[in-house]
Design an enzyme around this catalytic site. Sequence first.
Site, short mmCIF file in Angstrom:
data_model
loop_
_atom_site.label_atom_id
_atom_site.label_comp_id
_atom_site.label_asym_id
_atom_site.label_seq_id
_atom_site.Cartn_x
_atom_site.Cartn_y
_atom_site.Cartn_z
N GLU A 226 34.23 44.76 31.67
CA GLU A 226 34.03 43.22 31.79
C GLU A 226 32.66 43.00 31.37
OE1 GLU A 226 35.44 41.64 35.50
OE2 GLU A 226 34.08 39.77 35.14
N ARG A 304 33.07 38.27 46.28
CA ARG A 304 34.39 38.64 46.59
C ARG A 304 34.59 39.73 47.92
NH1 ARG A 304 39.54 38.16 44.13
NH2 ARG A 304 38.92 37.11 42.46
N ARG A 336 38.34 47.18 39.29
CA ARG A 336 39.52 46.67 39.83
C ARG A 336 39.39 46.51 41.73
NH1 ARG A 336 44.86 50.33 38.24
NH2 ARG A 336 46.36 48.63 38.54
N GLU A 706 45.19 44.01 40.30
CA GLU A 706 44.17 44.44 41.24
C GLU A 706 44.80 44.46 42.66
OE1 GLU A 706 41.29 41.36 40.19
OE2 GLU A 706 39.88 43.02 40.49
N1 LUZ Z 1 35.48 39.28 37.48
C1 LUZ Z 1 34.97 38.08 37.62
C2 LUZ Z 1 36.23 39.53 38.35
O1 LUZ Z 1 33.90 37.57 37.07
N2 LUZ Z 1 34.96 37.34 38.69
C3 LUZ Z 1 35.89 37.69 39.49
O2 LUZ Z 1 36.11 36.92 40.52
C4 LUZ Z 1 36.77 38.59 39.44
N3 LUZ Z 1 37.52 39.29 40.26
C5 LUZ Z 1 38.15 40.25 40.34
C6 LUZ Z 1 37.98 41.04 38.92
N4 LUZ Z 1 37.05 40.74 38.08
MO1 MOS Z 2 37.97 43.24 36.47
S1 MOS Z 2 37.49 44.35 38.19
O1 MOS Z 2 39.33 42.39 36.99
O2 MOS Z 2 37.48 43.57 35.30
#
Ligand code: LUZ
Ligand code: MOS
Length: 749
Positions: A226, A304, A336, A706
């Site tokens: 990510e 989160r 995840r 997730e």
């Molecule tokens: N990524 C993010 C995430 O930038 N914000 C979120 O709330 C999130 N939640 C789950 C997985 N990735």
């Molecule tokens: Mo994610 S932990 O939804 O990149």
Amino acid sequence: MKNIDSYSHTRGESIYVDDIALLQGTLYAVAYDSKIAHGKIKHLSIDAAKAYPGVEAILTYRDIPGENQIGGIIPDEELLAEKEVHFCGMPIALVVAKSQEIAEAAAKLIVVDFEILEPITDAREAARKNKLILPPRTFQIGDTASQWSNCAHIIEGIAESGGQEHLYIETQGAYALPLENGTIKIYSSTQGPTAVQRTVAKVLGVPMHKIEVDVTRLGGGFGGKEDQATTWAVMAALACKKLKRPVKCILDRMADLRMTGKRHPYSSDFKIGLSNDLKIIAYEATFYQNAGAAADLSPAVLERTLFHANNCYSIPHTKVTAFSCKTNLPPNTAFRGFGGPQGMFVIEAAIVKAAEKLGIDASVIQQKNLLQDGNVFHYGQVVSGCEAINCWNTATKLFQFEKERTAVNEFNKSNSLLKKGMAIMPICFGISFTKTLMNQARALVHVYTDGSVGISTGAVEMGQVVNTKMLQVAASIFSIATSKIKVETTNTTRVANTSPSAASATADLNGKATQLACEAIKKRLLKRAAVDLNANENELELKDECVLHKNTPTELTWNKLVMSCYLNRESLSESAHYATPEINFDASKEKGHPFAYHVYGTALFIVTLDCLRGTYETDAVKIVHDYGESMNPFIDKGQIEGGLVQGIGWMTMEEVIYNKEGKLLSNALSTYKVPDIYSVPKEITIHPLKTHGSELAIFKSKAVGEPPLMYGIGAYFALRNAVLAFNPSVKMELNAPLTPEKILMNLYA
Ligand code: LUZ
Ligand code: MOS
């Protein structure tokens, strides 16, 4: 419908970054990374490496034309270390050479003279020394302080969960090509093409339009790509800009394990108070998140954790505080569940500890406190569309909890060296990026004159099969054969300013955008059909590649209609934008309605423990899962199985270990154990609970990426129960993962 990639995957023909046909003159970039966790760079000698035959350049921070800054949320992370290193594995220089082998050999010739500083690897120690990424945050509802005196039972404790390596099958990597006029095209294995584009532009000091990012698919991401795919794309792009040559930067497995961040380890304090009839009245927790050496996504992950601190329980008085602690480890990142699992583990631990003290089964407390419509989450959102009790009750009936419990008890009475354990794990997971602004997506749909269709969205295919779902959306709106539709690569020049594919929300966000684009084209097509058929538009519909008039097929086929639109100079393309309605969150009050909806489920775990060896097997996991109206039950089942097993791995066997000097000891697959075919549950039953879904889910098909990971927490507590069946007097810590080694120590403690 099956995965559209299944054919090319099976034949080994699917293309990943390392499979892209190389341009002539391609160079290879290898990062030289810090061997110590904390220190000042007194001197960096690169001359010997530079002189190595085949080396084209050694780049340091001095070669960066723009900003030496890759921090996503907070600008606190250098691409290449300038004066100080903050973790083992932090890149200091980039070796660019004619081959991967040459670059690796030359990197070994680099020497750094450090002034070594004391590293911190423990989150609580960092908090004590006030080394925080950001100030702590607290979510609360009710007033815990005034309630302890009303509680019949108060239980306190500590719960800890470890890190987790993503172990995407395709390691991090990118391939950057110089195009004309300073434009660079990057093939990147990233969940966030726009993040790559933005950060490359910043580091190279060029506008974003000079950078094109293209993604065909990823061999897995799980959150690890990510944010942290960006680093390697920037490395390749930097060398590409400097040398005006194509540059590949792909990590081998050990480099990837060493240099990239993982799931955040957490150490947490909890205090839970119950009434005589086992209602949870008050809950307090303090979470210490081990963020590593830079913010990365840690502040969002922390948020989160706070959102999921109560899991699926209604607790009228809740106060939870979280510290993001800065340590000298590689910056930890999305994985995840994104902090949710860490929060949910603590409330489950608190309930289990309370149950053990009261001499009852944890499921009694769990069941008595399940959320229902009209309750209020501690962050202010009113609970609606709640399936917690529905899932629990369906599972109880279907899987006969009481009968299973009796069987486990009978087994344990008649066996001395094998013990069984049982646990129930209910889940509730909020769907939406917690940052409201990120909940937006776009799609670009072209209908070609032969009736075939191309779709571009911001969704990144990483094995979650989102492209197949996008294709299903278009096929369903147009009512045409799926073979007529192609999902294009994810490319920043076709769909811009995208959120990463993350937060389980990708199919919803991009699917809704695709739906809007297809509906706009369909509207134009039907308008044309009304003219061509001399009929009322409201009496027409598209069905099986044909225009129906008052439910009767006409001679106007899909293909003819498409051509007619073209001949009449009407657009067969559409770009659409979707932003989730209703959601909001006010971080100054820590209250709002951050989630489009929640996903629920209940899992039953039964394990068997070999009390001589400390080894164990999961006999069965039986799950009732809230699908909504699944648009692809087969794919969703795959996600649930995968998430479950990944969660079990995190809780029971995957152990990320750094030594006190901040060096990764579990640095290969010989020392880092992941679930394999032998350790997965012997039986996995998934009962798809057809629920109302949500209007905000694509076709009411609830997000599935997730939520199932958190079922894995049940494995921990089932194993704990098996240990206690053998050794009832042991004082077991609440410390995951519960590895065979830890179990053995507890069996005979
Ligand atoms: N990524 C993010 C995430 O930038 N914000 C979120 O709330 C999130 N939640 C789950 C997985 N990735
Ligand atoms: Mo994610 S932990 O939804 O990149």
